[in-house]
Structures are given as structure tokens and as C-alpha cells.
Design an enzyme around this catalytic site. Sequence first.
Site, mmCIF file in Angstrom:
data_model
loop_
_atom_site.group_PDB
_atom_site.id
_atom_site.type_symbol
_atom_site.label_atom_id
_atom_site.label_comp_id
_atom_site.label_asym_id
_atom_site.label_seq_id
_atom_site.Cartn_x
_atom_site.Cartn_y
_atom_site.Cartn_z
ATOM 1 N N GLY A 190 0.788 -1.217 0.000
ATOM 2 C CA GLY A 190 0.000 0.000 0.000
ATOM 3 C C GLY A 190 0.824 1.272 0.000
ATOM 4 O O GLY A 190 0.458 2.253 -0.648
ATOM 5 N N THR A 191 1.947 1.265 0.706
ATOM 6 C CA THR A 191 2.776 2.475 0.772
ATOM 7 C C THR A 191 3.314 2.847 -0.603
ATOM 8 O O THR A 191 3.247 4.003 -1.022
ATOM 9 C CB THR A 191 3.941 2.277 1.763
ATOM 10 O OG1 THR A 191 3.395 2.125 3.083
ATOM 11 C CG2 THR A 191 4.876 3.468 1.744
ATOM 12 N N ASN A 214 -7.616 3.480 9.237
ATOM 13 C CA ASN A 214 -6.945 2.351 9.868
ATOM 14 C C ASN A 214 -7.071 2.342 11.388
ATOM 15 O O ASN A 214 -6.972 1.291 12.007
ATOM 16 C CB ASN A 214 -5.461 2.332 9.485
ATOM 17 C CG ASN A 214 -4.803 3.681 9.670
ATOM 18 O OD1 ASN A 214 -5.224 4.682 9.078
ATOM 19 N ND2 ASN A 214 -3.758 3.733 10.479
ATOM 20 N N GLN A 228 -7.501 -0.373 4.050
ATOM 21 C CA GLN A 228 -8.313 -0.905 5.144
ATOM 22 C C GLN A 228 -9.749 -1.230 4.717
ATOM 23 O O GLN A 228 -10.537 -1.702 5.543
ATOM 24 C CB GLN A 228 -8.344 0.104 6.302
ATOM 25 C CG GLN A 228 -7.016 0.274 7.015
ATOM 26 C CD GLN A 228 -6.594 -0.942 7.813
ATOM 27 O OE1 GLN A 228 -7.396 -1.812 8.124
ATOM 28 N NE2 GLN A 228 -5.315 -1.009 8.157
ATOM 29 N N SER A 236 -3.406 -3.495 -0.261
ATOM 30 C CA SER A 236 -2.284 -4.296 0.223
ATOM 31 C C SER A 236 -2.782 -5.677 0.613
ATOM 32 O O SER A 236 -3.751 -5.803 1.369
ATOM 33 C CB SER A 236 -1.633 -3.613 1.426
ATOM 34 O OG SER A 236 -0.463 -4.294 1.825
ATOM 35 N N ALA A 237 -2.113 -6.726 0.116
ATOM 36 C CA ALA A 237 -2.587 -8.098 0.293
ATOM 37 C C ALA A 237 -2.632 -8.534 1.755
ATOM 38 O O ALA A 237 -3.533 -9.277 2.160
ATOM 39 C CB ALA A 237 -1.702 -9.054 -0.504
ATOM 40 N N HIS A 238 -1.662 -8.091 2.566
ATOM 41 C CA HIS A 238 -1.579 -8.626 3.921
ATOM 42 C C HIS A 238 -2.683 -8.118 4.842
ATOM 43 O O HIS A 238 -2.809 -8.578 5.990
ATOM 44 C CB HIS A 238 -0.196 -8.365 4.531
ATOM 45 C CG HIS A 238 0.029 -6.979 5.031
ATOM 46 N ND1 HIS A 238 -0.047 -6.650 6.358
ATOM 47 C CD2 HIS A 238 0.338 -5.831 4.381
ATOM 48 C CE1 HIS A 238 0.215 -5.358 6.519
ATOM 49 N NE2 HIS A 238 0.456 -4.840 5.331
ATOM 50 N N THR A 259 11.874 -7.190 -11.503
ATOM 51 C CA THR A 259 11.361 -8.550 -11.648
ATOM 52 C C THR A 259 10.163 -8.764 -10.736
ATOM 53 O O THR A 259 10.185 -8.411 -9.560
ATOM 54 C CB THR A 259 12.459 -9.572 -11.303
ATOM 55 O OG1 THR A 259 13.568 -9.369 -12.178
ATOM 56 C CG2 THR A 259 11.943 -10.990 -11.443
ATOM 57 N N CYS A 264 1.756 1.470 12.459
ATOM 58 C CA CYS A 264 2.931 2.053 11.809
ATOM 59 C C CYS A 264 3.575 3.143 12.652
ATOM 60 O O CYS A 264 4.697 3.550 12.393
ATOM 61 C CB CYS A 264 2.538 2.616 10.439
ATOM 62 S SG CYS A 264 1.941 1.367 9.296
#
Length: 389
Positions: free
Chosen positions: A71-72, A151, A179, A199-201, A237, A325
Site C-alpha cells: 500500500g505504501t 486504519n 483498510q 495491500s494483500a496482507h 522482476t 505504523c
Amino acid sequence: MKLVYLDHNATTPVASEVLEAMHPYFREDFYNPSSIYSPAQKVREKVEEARLKVARLLNAEPSEIVFTSGGTEANNQAIIGGARANRKKGNHIITSAIEHHAVLDTCLRLEKEGFEVTVLPVDQYGTVSPESLQKAIKPETVLVSIMYANNEVGTVQDIKTLAHIARQNGSLFHTDAVQAVGKIKVDVKELGIDMLSLSAHKFYGPKGIGCLYIKKGVKVESLLTGGGQENKMRAGTENTPGIIGLGRAAEFILENREEMEKRIRELEELLRQGIKDRIPDVIFTGHPENRVPGCVSVCFKYIEGESMLLLLDQQGIMASSGSACSSKSLKASHVLLAMGITPEIAHGSLRLSLGKDTKREDIEYVLEVLPGVVEKLRAMSPLYRRGDG
């Protein structure tokens, strides 16, 4: 000791289905998807399948999905790349006071390049009013960036209306949806936005992978050069295992989100009501209705949040005080301060965020432990002993 994880806004465990999908791409199918031989091209096909799955989650086109490290990076790419590429229109950027620092600090960085930044206020629930955006926007406004869901307190913004105001002015509209995606329905076409970060996590995928949705036709300058990957938008890559994981996580959310949301909201209400019934002098923060499921943000008067976290940790309960964060900082949350909460009360904030694996017994255990923790800390507080309030 019982362990209870209630910090899902910070990160989520990788779903077993996601981990299984990723596994082959670390060893058996390790090939670089940019190589021309057939095993590598089969990997390329799987990367594109993952892109399609993410696009389906957002109701976007696969060509509109640019994979990032999270996300960042997606926020940086959208804000810096969007502002620079469209500078002929003007040099004015609008954001809000409750954004993640990945947005706020990026906007401040652009001030050094000559951009003017307007930071919109929020009300006591953390909501940006369309009227404030309408008042702040001007012909020189090149970009508006407002987060979808906060968040810390979970408040969901009226992104569709805010994006419409930007579109009428000919300004790009970006939303940090880190979020929101995975918790509520997110349809980029219905919202009418130009860019979106995820963001996946945050929804049971791996760390180190995310994406930026860029609407077809929107001009964005690339930040990373040195290769033609991601349609020349993001050199380097590809993180193949991460991309595969993100795709499977997106698929998992499409299959299970509504059921998970219903269950999580029920547990959230149990937690909220339990805190109300057991602990005096508490202030729940965030919007009472327009919020993502599973986010309980509450301030306890007369105590300090970091001490509360340490005592909860001793009992096996993992939570946070404001944003993960910035948890190493002793400053009061900029989000809570922007909502009009005093620094003294904001320092007593606790965020409990639930996930798909949270159980009723987890909530019951927290409700057994938390009142004693609060009582212990208040007993050491001079303010509480004097009965101030």
C-alpha cells in the site's frame, strides 16, 4: 497461556488457501515471468490470472492493475506519479487530516517540488464532508486523495460523492483503500475513482505485495525505471509468489467476504457492548454506523495506551494503540486529535480489530481481562484518584 490476536488492521495471517497457491512458485515454478522459454511463460500466465482475479475483486479491467510492493508504494505511485504527470493542469493537491502517513508524508514531499497541499478537516467521527472538499477545490487542483476507511477508527468515507466532486472539477481522485478492500464491497466503476491502493496482507494475503488500480486513460508518471514490467509502470522482476498470493487472496475474499462480514460484525457488537457494560469512563471513536467490520476503537480516560498494551500482552492479548505504523511513537494519534479528542484522552486509546478466525471465546476472554487491566492502571493514576471527571 491463552493467545488472542485482535490486531487484524495491522496485518492478517495468510489464509491456508493462499499459502498453498504460493508454494510452487518458490522452487518448482521459480522462473522469471519475463523470460521467453515455455516454463517461464507458464508462470507469466499465472501472473496474468492473478491480475484478473484482483481486477474482478475491484470490478476493474486487468490492464488497470499495477502490482506494487504494498500500500505504501501504491500511495506514493498514485500521488507523486499522478501529480507530476498532470502538472500542466495545476499544482494543488487536497487530502485529509486523518490519512495514513504514507499519504500525508507523500503530499508534504510534493510541497518541496512546488505543489500546494490543502488538508481537509474531519468531524468528530472522522468523516470528511463533501462541502469541505467543494469549498477547497479549485481549477488548479490536480489531485484529491481521501482514504476509503481509516486504519485507526474504521470510519468509511462517502468516496462516491467525493470522487464526483473531483471529477466535476477535472481533478484526479485517488483513494487509499488498504483498510477497505477485503472488508467491504469495493467497486471502482461504481465509485467513479481514478486510482486505488490496496495491500494483500490486510486481507489474508502475504506481506510485500499490493497493487495500484489506475483507470484506463489516466496519466501517471512511473517512479521506478529500469525495466518494462507492469506495462512500464513499475520496473523490476515480478514478485511471483506474492502476486499469486494476492490473486488467491482476492479470490478468497470474493468467495467469503459477505459471510465473514456478518460474523465479524456480530462479534464486534458483543465486544463493544461488553466494554460498555463493564468499564466506566470510556469513549468509542469512529463513526457509529459507517465503519468497516471488526474495528473497535475506544479511549479509556485517565490511563495511557502503551501501558495498557503491555499489560494485555502479559495476558496473551495482542492489540494496538492507534496505528501500528506509528506505535513506537509516544505522540497522541493524529487521527484522534483531528477528530477533536484531547491529547490526554487520545493517549488512552486502544484499537481491537477482529478477523475471520476470531472466536466468541476470544471476545469473552478479552472482556474478562480488560476491566482488570483498566482498573489496575487507573489505581495508579493521580487524576483518577482525585476523581477528576
